[in-house]
Design an enzyme around this catalytic site. Structure first.
Site, PDB file in Angstrom:
ATOM      1  N   HIS A  85       0.793  -1.231   0.000  1.00 23.90           N
ATOM      2  CA  HIS A  85       0.000   0.000   0.000  1.00 23.90           C
ATOM      3  C   HIS A  85       0.827   1.285   0.000  1.00 23.90           C
ATOM      4  O   HIS A  85       0.349   2.323  -0.441  1.00 23.90           O
ATOM      5  CB  HIS A  85      -1.019   0.005   1.145  1.00 23.90           C
TER       6      HIS A  85
ATOM      7  N   GLU B 109       3.462   5.408  -3.246  1.00 21.98           N
ATOM      8  CA  GLU B 109       3.636   6.720  -2.653  1.00 21.98           C
ATOM      9  C   GLU B 109       5.077   6.975  -2.207  1.00 21.98           C
ATOM     10  O   GLU B 109       5.603   8.064  -2.384  1.00 21.98           O
ATOM     11  CB  GLU B 109       2.702   6.849  -1.443  1.00 21.98           C
ATOM     12  N   ASP B 110       5.720   5.966  -1.639  1.00 23.75           N
ATOM     13  CA  ASP B 110       6.993   6.198  -0.950  1.00 23.75           C
ATOM     14  C   ASP B 110       8.218   5.589  -1.624  1.00 23.75           C
ATOM     15  O   ASP B 110       9.313   5.675  -1.084  1.00 23.75           O
ATOM     16  CB  ASP B 110       6.907   5.656   0.489  1.00 23.75           C
TER      17      ASP B 110
ATOM     18  N   ASP C  97      -4.318   0.779   8.178  1.00 20.37           N
ATOM     19  CA  ASP C  97      -3.104   1.598   8.060  1.00 20.37           C
ATOM     20  C   ASP C  97      -3.077   2.619   9.204  1.00 20.37           C
ATOM     21  O   ASP C  97      -2.081   2.769   9.910  1.00 20.37           O
ATOM     22  CB  ASP C  97      -3.136   2.296   6.687  1.00 20.37           C
TER      23      ASP C  97
HETATM   24 MN    MN Z   1       0.881   3.236   5.489  1.00 19.84          MN
END
Ligand code: MN
Length: 592
Positions: A121, A125-126, A186
Site C-alpha cells: 500500500h 507513494e513512498d 493503516d
Molecule cells: Mn501506510
C-alpha cells in the site's frame, strides 16, 4: 513465479526469487509466517481469495491459479525490495509497517487480494515503484486498491485540502469498500506506533483520527477497529485522562465479580427455563467510551458503569426476543430502556437488542442480546459482509443497499462543491449528529434528537409551517418522531397548515423553534387584534356609531397615532390584551 511441488502439494518460489529476497534459509517465509498463519485460519483451503473474480488478474505468468501463500510471498518480496533501506520513525525497517497492516486485516479474515494490496500500500507513494509497474506485476484489482489508499493519504493534502480528502474517501469507497478498510488498518497501525512520532504531531494526528477515520469505522460497523483507534487516539490527545480512566476501569472491573456474578447466575437459570441457549459474557467498555460518559467524574466508578453483559444466543433471531423476556423475568428492567436494533437495524448493519436491568444489589447495568450469527457483523460490520460475499460480488457501495448512509452520501456529493460537502459531512460525522435524506437523496444534517418537524423546517420555513405529517422510510409518522441517521423522510404538507403551540414540545433545532415562536406570536397578535376590534365594534354600536365608517374616514388611524400605535391593528391588539382600556378608547371615538 511459484511452482507446485508434487511431493508436498505445496507451492514454492523458484530459487532465483528466494535468493533475490535475501540471504539465509528463507527469511521471507519466516517474516511472513504470522501473516500466512492468520490467513490460513480464515481461508483454510489455501486458494487465493478475492471478491472480484470477474476481474482477470493480469500478472506475469498467471496461467496456473496462484495459491494465497505464493501471492502473499510475491507481494511481500516486492514491497520489501522497494522499501529496503527505508526506516520507520521507530528505527525498524519500513516493511514492518505494511506487514503489520496486512496482519491486522488477516486477523479480520480479509481476502488474499486485500492482504497483498496492504503489503504494497505504501510502495507507489513512498518508493520509485509506479502504479503502472504494480498493475503489470499484480493486476488491475490490486492496483485499484493501492491507488485508492495512495490517494487517501492525508500527507499529500494537509489541512488545506481537507475537503478533498473527505471527498476522495467517499469516492474510493464507491470504487471498492476494501480501500477504506485498508486505510483504517493503516491508520490503526500508525496510531499503535504513534509514540515514535514527535510530540506536536501526535495530538494532531490523533485528533484527525477521532474526527475522520474513527467515525468512518463506526459508520462501516467495524467496531473492533473503532474501539482500538478510539483508545489509542484518546491516549495521544489526553494522556493523563487516559491513564486515570484506565486505572478507574481496572479498579471497577476488579470488583465486577460481586456485581455481575449473582446477576449472571440468575440470567443463566432464567434462560434455561425459557429454553434459550446462550453464552453470557462480561464485556468491558472501551476507555474512550467511559471517558465520554464520565469525564473527570471517575471517582468510585462502579463495575456496572465500566462493563455490560453480552448474551450470545445460539439460535435464530427470534430467540433473541425470548432471551430478552428471560432477562426481564430474572432482573427488573429499567422502564423505557429497551432498544430493538434487530427489527430496525442501525444504518451501520449493527443488530442487537439493548436493555437496562437492575442487578440484585440495586445497580442498573446494560445487557446486549444478539445471536451468534449477528455477532460477527456487530463486531466487524462491513468486513463481515465482505468476507461473506465470497467470490460472487464486489462490495461496492452500490451493491451494499443496507449502507444507506454511504450510498446516499455518494449520490449527493457528486454534484456538490467541495466546501459545502465538507461542511455537511463534518456536521454529519460530529458526535451525536444524524444525517437524514430527502426522497431525492439530498442529505439533511440534523443534531441528535431532531424530529420530523426539524427536518421539515430544515427544508424551508414554508414547508415547516405547512407540514401535517411525515413518511419515514416509507411509513407514515407523526411530526414528533425522532429522525435517525439514514432515514429517508418525506414531509406531507397542507396549504392551510400552520404551526401550533404543541410543536414547541418536540421542535429540537434552534431555527425551527425560533421560527415557530415568531409565527405563534404573530398569530396571537392577530387574534388579540380581532378580539379587541370586536369589543370596540360592539361598544360603539351601543352608542349608535359604526367603526367601519370611522375606519374609512381615517378617524381610527388618527386615534391610534394619537395613542402612539403604528397602526390600528396594534391599537386593537392592545385593547384585546387589556393593555388599553375600552373606556379611554370610547372617549376618543365619541368626542365630538
Ligand atoms: Mn501506510
Amino acid at each position: 513465479m511459484a511452482t507446485l511441488n508434487p511431493a508436498t502439494g505445496r507451492f514454492r518460489l523458484p530459487a532465483r526469487r528466494r535468493a533475490a529476497a535475501g540471504g539465509g534459509p528463507d527469511p521471507v517465509r519466516a517474516a511472513l509466517a504470522p501473516l500466512l498463519a492468520a490467513h490460513r485460519m480464515s481461508h483454510p483451503t489455501g486458494h487465493r481469495t478475492s471478491h472480484r473474480t470477474g476481474h482477470r488478474t493480469a500478472g506475469p505468468g498467471d496461467t496456473p491459479p496462484r495459491t494465497a501463500e505464493a501471492e502473499l510471498l510475491r507481494g511481500y518480496a516486492v514491497a520489501e525490495r522497494m522499501h529496503r533501506g527505508q526506516l520507520r520513525k521507530s528505527g525498524a525497517p519500513y516493511i514492518t509497517h505494511p506487514l503489520a497492516v496486512a496482519l491486522i486485516l488477516a486477523g479480520m479474515g480479509l481476502d488474499t487480494t486485500t492482504l497483498v494490496a496492504a503489503l504494497l500500500h505504501d510502495t507507489v507513494e513512498d518508493t520509485p515503484y509506479t502504479l503502472g509497474e504494480l498493475r503489470a506485476d499484480f493486476g488491475d484489482e490490486i492496483a485499484v486498491l493501492v491507488d485508492g489508499v495512495t490517494k487517501l493519504d492525508g500527507r499529500r493534502w494537509g489541512d488545506r485540502a481537507e475537503a478533498e480528502t473527505f471527498r476522495k474517501i467517499v469516492l474510493a469507497a464507491a470504487a471498492d469498500l476494501r480501500v477504506l478498510v485498508i486505510k483504517l488498518a493503516d491508520r490503526l497501525h500508525n496510531l499503535r506506533t504513534l509514540r515514535h512520532q514527535p510530540e506536536h504531531k501526535r495530538a494532531r494526528y490523533a485528533q484527525a483520527s477521532h474526527e475522520l477515520l474513527v467515525p468512518f469505522a463506526e459508520r462501516l460497523g467495524i467496531h473492533v477497529l473503532k474501539r482500538e483507534m478510539d483508545d489509542l487516539a484518546f491516549a495521544a490527545r489526553l494522556p493523563e485522562a487516559h491513564e486515570a480512566t484506565r486505572r478507574a476501569v481496572r479498579a471497577a472491573l476488579s470488583r465486577a465479580g460481586p456485581t455481575f456474578g449473582p446477576a449472571t447466575a440468575l440470567l443463566r437459570s432464567s434462560l434455561a427455563e425459557h429454553g434459550v441457549r446462550a453464552r453470557v459474557e462480561v464485556r468491558p467498555s472501551h476507555l474512550y467510551a467511559v471517558h465520554q460518559s464520565f469525564g473527570a467524574g471517575l471517582a468510585g466508578l462502579r463495575p456496572c458503569e465500566a462493563a455490560r453483559l453480552l448474551l450470545l444466543v445460539d439460535g435464530p433471531a427470534g430467540d433473541c426476543y425470548i432471551a430478552l423476556g428471560a432477562v426481564h423475568a430474572a432482573l427488573h428492567p429499567v422502564a423505557g430502556q429497551v432498544r430493538d436494533f434487530i427489527a430496525t437495524p442501525k444504518d451501520n448493519l449493527y443488530r442487537s437488542l439493548h436493555t437496562r436491568v437492575i442487578s440484585p444489589d440495586g445497580d442498573p447495568f446494560e445487557v446486549i442480546i444478539r445471536s451468534e450469527a449477528m455477532h460477527p457483523v456487530a463486531e466487524y460490520g462491513i468486513v463481515a459482509h465482505i468476507r461473506d460475499a465470497g467470490g460472487d460480488t464486489g462490495p461496492t457501495v452500490a451493491e451494499r443497499r443496507d449502507l444507506v448512509w454511504l450510498s446516499r452520501l455518494l449520490a449527493w456529493q457528486s454534484g456538490a462543491p467541495s466546501a459545502e460537502f465538507l461542511d455537511r459531512l463534518r456536521a454529519d460525522l460530529a458526535a451525536g449528529n444524524v444525517a437524514a435524506f430527502t426522497t431525492r437523496g439530498d442529505i439533511v444534517p440534523l443534531p441528535a434528537g431532531a424530529t420530523a418537524l426539524d427536518f421539515a423546517y430544515a427544508l424551508g420555513p414554508g414547508t415547516g409551517d405547512r407540514c401535517i405529517g411525515a413518511v419515514v422510510n416509507g411509513r407514515l409518522a407523526p411530526m414528533s418522531v425522532q429522525i435517525r441517521s439514514g432515514n429517508v423522510v418525506q414531509i406531507l404538507t397542507d396549504p392551510a397548515g400552520a404551526p401550533s403551540e404543541d410543536w414547541l414540545g418536540f421542535a429540537a433545532t434552534v431555527p425551527a423553534r425560533v421560527h415557530i415562536q415568531q409565527r405563534l406570536a404573530l398569530r396571537r397578535a392577530e387574534e388579540d387584534a380581532d378580539a379587541g376590534r370586536r369589543r370596540l365594534v360592539m361598544a360603539l354600536a351601543g352608542r349608535g356609531l359604526d367603526l367601519l365608517a370611522a375606519e374609512a374616514r381615517g378617524d381610527s388611524l388618527a386615534v391610534a397615532r394619537d395613542l402612539g400605535y403604528s397602526d390600528v391593528d396594534a391599537m386593537y391588539g392592545a385593547l384585546g390584551t387589556g393593555a388599553l382600556s375600552l373606556d379611554d378608547l370610547l372617549a376618543r371615538f365619541t368626542r365630538p
